[in-house]
Design an enzyme around this catalytic site. Sequence first.
Site, mmCIF file in Angstrom:
data_model
loop_
_atom_site.group_PDB
_atom_site.id
_atom_site.type_symbol
_atom_site.label_atom_id
_atom_site.label_comp_id
_atom_site.label_asym_id
_atom_site.label_seq_id
_atom_site.Cartn_x
_atom_site.Cartn_y
_atom_site.Cartn_z
ATOM 1 N N CYS A 52 61.830 85.143 69.740
ATOM 2 C CA CYS A 52 61.128 86.111 68.903
ATOM 3 C C CYS A 52 61.980 87.372 68.798
ATOM 4 C CB CYS A 52 59.767 86.445 69.507
ATOM 5 S SG CYS A 52 58.865 87.735 68.615
ATOM 6 N N CYS A 55 59.870 90.436 70.734
ATOM 7 C CA CYS A 55 59.674 90.503 72.190
ATOM 8 C C CYS A 55 60.639 89.628 72.982
ATOM 9 C CB CYS A 55 58.241 90.146 72.546
ATOM 10 S SG CYS A 55 57.843 88.398 72.313
ATOM 11 N N CYS A 101 53.684 84.845 67.149
ATOM 12 C CA CYS A 101 54.176 84.840 68.526
ATOM 13 C C CYS A 101 52.989 85.025 69.467
ATOM 14 C CB CYS A 101 55.201 85.947 68.724
ATOM 15 S SG CYS A 101 55.802 86.056 70.431
ATOM 16 N N CYS A 104 53.651 88.659 71.506
ATOM 17 C CA CYS A 104 53.566 89.985 70.867
ATOM 18 C C CYS A 104 52.810 89.976 69.544
ATOM 19 C CB CYS A 104 54.961 90.565 70.663
ATOM 20 S SG CYS A 104 55.919 89.715 69.389
ATOM 21 N N CYS A 124 57.481 76.101 59.796
ATOM 22 C CA CYS A 124 58.315 76.674 58.744
ATOM 23 C C CYS A 124 58.439 78.171 59.042
ATOM 24 C CB CYS A 124 57.650 76.408 57.398
ATOM 25 S SG CYS A 124 58.641 76.845 55.987
#
Length: 138
Positions: A52, A55, A101, A104, A124
Amino acid sequence: MKLPWKRPTNPDDAELRERLTDEQYRVTQKSGTERAFSGEYHDTKDDGVYRCVVCDVELFDSADKYDSGTGWPSFFDEVDDRPVTRVKDRSFGFTRIEARCGTCDAHLGHVFPDGPAPTGDRYCMNSASLRLERKDAD
């Protein structure tokens, strides 16, 4: 003694605006979508782990990435820790499953039920929401 895992503190908006590019901010914080075939990772075949961009938690392994032909990085599974949260998205008059995510809450992309075996899922993702940590070649 092993301490229980603690969710990291999410960065504040000012820090995110300073650290992320305009496109990364728009995608992750405003649920934006990058243009097809424009993202950094849509055609990347390098080995590594996709994290990510907000984070830094591990999200996807390159071994689970495939060419879906859609113009966005596509994966058929998440890393073992199941870091992606699925949320119903009705923003365009129909229902899709948004991928966020789990640490976060950054917008990552969408999940569709037309992926390959073994999961049948197609994650995707927007390149702007990811950072590839490449494996060193031995």
